[in-house]
Design an enzyme around this catalytic site. Structure first.
Site, PDB file in Angstrom:
ATOM      1  N   LYS A  29       0.826  -1.126  -0.049  1.00  0.00           N
ATOM      2  CA  LYS A  29      -0.038  -0.151   0.085  1.00  0.00           C
ATOM      3  C   LYS A  29       0.802   1.115  -0.074  1.00  0.00           C
ATOM      4  CE  LYS A  29      -4.171  -2.033   2.249  1.00  0.00           C
ATOM      5  NZ  LYS A  29      -3.451  -3.441   2.231  1.00  0.00           N
ATOM      6  N   ARG A  87      -6.700  -8.768  -8.555  1.00  0.00           N
ATOM      7  CA  ARG A  87      -7.265 -10.289  -8.668  1.00  0.00           C
ATOM      8  C   ARG A  87      -8.453 -10.170  -8.775  1.00  0.00           C
ATOM      9  NH1 ARG A  87      -9.831  -9.853  -3.702  1.00  0.00           N
ATOM     10  NH2 ARG A  87      -8.779  -9.262  -1.817  1.00  0.00           N
TER      11      ARG A  87
END
Length: 664
Positions: free
Chosen positions: A119, A295
């Site tokens: 992140k 994903r």
């Protein structure tokens, strides 16, 4: 390396493995499942063409073993690997290992996963790409003093977040900076155990935002598009519970802006395949980049339903090296879809994960209803994996039709045998704030009290229905060995009227019931509540029964296991334990300082020792179960007199952990 393949190994389990297997088989691909000890007889292993054993039940010994999964692919002859979501789906090393082994990884490049999987690095890239980001700290230094100093610059409230992974793990909201050191320790520990990295970032907490994400898709020819947005604001413990598409407050202008930002994010890292760019949307319709999931998402079905596209099929197509065959102008959003996540958990106990036997699983059907699941009746829900067991989705021409269909689907779905959140999901969908499309990430906190989440207490009518069904089953079993018993003699006794006594107990409510048959299918029920009910069984088929209760028709579904009767009435499951049958086998619980495990799990950290003084509310130990960490707190002031476990111990539900002697 050639991208042509005809056989796909699914490196996952449960409902997502089943979901991928369905699409892959429909396209003609050979499918291979992998399984651990806990999943030896699971549905996904039965659906696949082949299944390969990969290790013991704990994820570190099976589903997180990249070497075992690649070995399984080689052994089975699979040429491609689909990671699903969770586990290794966002693991760059796994993607590289697949490529090194000559396997096609159905997902983005390892480099894209690596960038967006952190992140801190992702935010740095997004700043460079001009994507709006939440103010915070994403620097390289992880020293406690640095984090605390940066937090003081940002100011409370603040989010402490794992730099790796997702799903709400390694995340803590801090409203008082005095609580920051403990939040950092817990988040760091959870992140290390869940993702293998203890790196943290800090972000200014945006109060009561909407959580809105944009589905992107890209091919290797440089085409990148978005498929609209999903609103995922209804969350508990930072994990999504209800998702819908489109977002109820979306405008065409805002969709265009968020879509362009999401596409820019994907292009900045040369993305390919399916991805989701997540944003926080505030009340002024300003949006901020949160993270990118590299994903397929749990909530992808709602996008499929409003676009008419099969996202797994598109993933396979892109992985083969073929173009998407779609432009942004080809994407048309039609209707509305809402998804809820069905968890084996106890909302009355702060959504504590629940493991055990599924006594009965009967998913609903109906117009616009889709249920993605990987479970079946008689299956054990393992304590080793995430507690989500199914996704219930409904589509309609508009939001209200989708919502009503979803409520009906939940009410018609039978899921008995262990604690679950089905009634809670119905309550969410029926709250005025949700109906009006006003839910933010504060929805559950604002709309539900502790009493709202308490386990439901059966009404006297429900108790009477359960008593009659229990009596009927017991009587039929008793008469099963009799030959040529006339139906006219059913429920008849030469010694006088038959009577059966039942007692059901709920905290402050006790029902003492007497069932007296009047005829083959007619019963009088008297209760300690001074209610006399007449119940007639009109029709039974399997686990569904139609009754008349004092002349009013009732449709219910039920299961009976030993002394436990579970009925599904008006969409709500009520579990009734016959105290008369149970008497003599139930031990009286120990109150006060007898601390037991609330669930099966791993003792991650033991914080006290024998002889130590503790105060009420003090943290005693940290238990890890179903991928989450739970602090066990002292219920009284006292002294620890005995500790029964050590750090690293596996414990089962109700196992003694330690004993505290109360201070006089």
């Amino acid at each position: 390396m050639s991208n042509t393949f005809t056989s796909i190994l699914i490196a996952n389990r449960g409902e997502i493995a089943c979901r991928i297997i369905r699409s892959a088989k429909s396209l003609g691909y050979h499918t291979v499942a992998v399984y651990s000890d806990a999943d030896a007889n699971s549905l996904h292993t039965q659906m696949a063409d082949d299944a390969v054993y990969i290790g013991a039940s704990p994820v570190q010994q099976s589903y997180l073993r990249a070497d075992q999964i690649i070995k399984a692919a080689k052994t089975s002859g699979a040429q491609a690997v689909h990671p699903g979501y969770g586990f290794l789906s966002e693991n760059a090393e796994f993607a590289e290992a697949c490529e090194a082994a000559g396997l096609v990884f159905i997902g983005p490049s390892a480099e894209a996963i690596r960038v967006m999987g952190n992140k801190a690095e992702a935010k740095r890239r997004m700043f460079a790409a001009g994507v709006p980001c939440v103010p915070g700290y994403e620097g390289e230094s992880q020293e406690q003093e640095v984090l605390i100093a940066e937090a003081q610059k940002i100011g409370a409230p603040i989010m402490v977040k794992a730099a790796a992974g997702g799903g709400g793990r390694g995340m803590r909201l801090v409203t008082n900076l005095a609580d920051l050191p403990n939040a950092i320790l817990l988040a760091r520990s959870e992140a290390q155990n869940a993702f293998g990295s203890s790196e943290l970032i800090l972000e200014k907490a945006i109060i009561e935002p909407r959580h809105v994400e944009v589905q992107v898709f890209a091919d290797r020819q440089g085409n990148t598009i978005h498929l609209g947005e999903r609103d995922c604001s209804v969350q508990r413990r930072h994990q999504k519970v209800v998702e819908e598409a489109p977002c109820p407050v979306m405008t065409e202008t805002l969709r265009e802006q968020m879509g362009e930002a999401a596409v820019a994010a994907a292009k900045s890292i040369n993305y390919e395949g399916a991805g989701t760019v997540e944003f926080l949307l505030d009340a002024q319709q300003q949006f901020y980049f949160l993270e990118m999931n590299t994903r397929l998402q749990v909530e992808h079905p709602v996008t499929e339903l409003i676009t008419g596209l099969d996202l797994v099929e598109l993933q396979i197509q892109v992985a083969q090296g073929r173009p998407l065959g779609l432009t942004q102008d080809d994407i048309r959003l039609s209707g509305h879809a809402i998804e809820v996540r069905l968890y084996s958990e106890d909302p009355a106990q702060d959504f504590l994960p629940s493991s055990g036997l599924i006594e009965s699983w009967i998913p609903a059907t109906g117009e616009g209803v889709r249920i993605d699941h990987g479970i079946q009746s008689g299956q054990e829900v393992s304590p080793y994996y995430d507690s989500m067991v199914a996704k219930v989705i409904a589509y309609g021409p508009d939001r209200e039709v989708a919502r009503m269909r979803l409520v009906r689907a939940l009410k018609d779905t039978v899921f008995n045998g262990l604690k679950n959140n089905k009634a809670f999901l119905i309550d969410c969908l029926e709250k005025p704030a949700f109906i009006e499309g006003c839910a933010t990430t504060a929805f559950i906190q604002q709309e539900f009290t502790e009493q709202d989440l308490a386990e439901p207490i059966a009404s006297v009518e429900q108790a009477a229905m359960a008593a009659v069904l229990s009596y009927t089953q017991a009587y039929q079993k008793a008469m099963a060995s009799s030959v040529n018993v006339s139906r006219n003699l059913q429920n008849w006794s030469s010694t006088g009227a038959l009577q059966a006594y039942t007692e059901y107990a709920f905290d402050d409510v006790n029902y003492r019931l007497c069932v007296s048959p009047r005829g083959p299918d007619l019963y009088d029920v008297t209760s300690s509540e001074e209610r006399n009910l007449v119940i007639e069984i009109e029709h039974i088929r399997g686990n569904a029964v139609r009754l008349k209760v004092d002349g009013g028709r009732q449709e219910i579904k039920f299961t009976i296991e030993d002394n436990v009767t579970t009925i599904l009435h008006n969409g709500r499951s009520v579990r009734l334990v016959d105290q008369i049958q149970q008497a003599g086998i139930v031990e009286e619980g120990v109150e006060g300082g007898h601390i037991t495990a609330p669930m099966h799990g791993l003792v991650l950290e033991l914080k006290v020792a024998s002889g130590q003084a503790v105060s009420k509310g003090q943290s005693l130990l940290v238990l890890e179960a179903m991928k989450m960490q739970h602090e066990i707190l002292a219920s009284i002031d006292g002294e620890v007199v005995e500790v029964f476990v050590t750090a690293g111990s596996q414990v089962s539900t109700d196992q003694a952990l330690l004993e505290i002697a109360e201070v006089e």
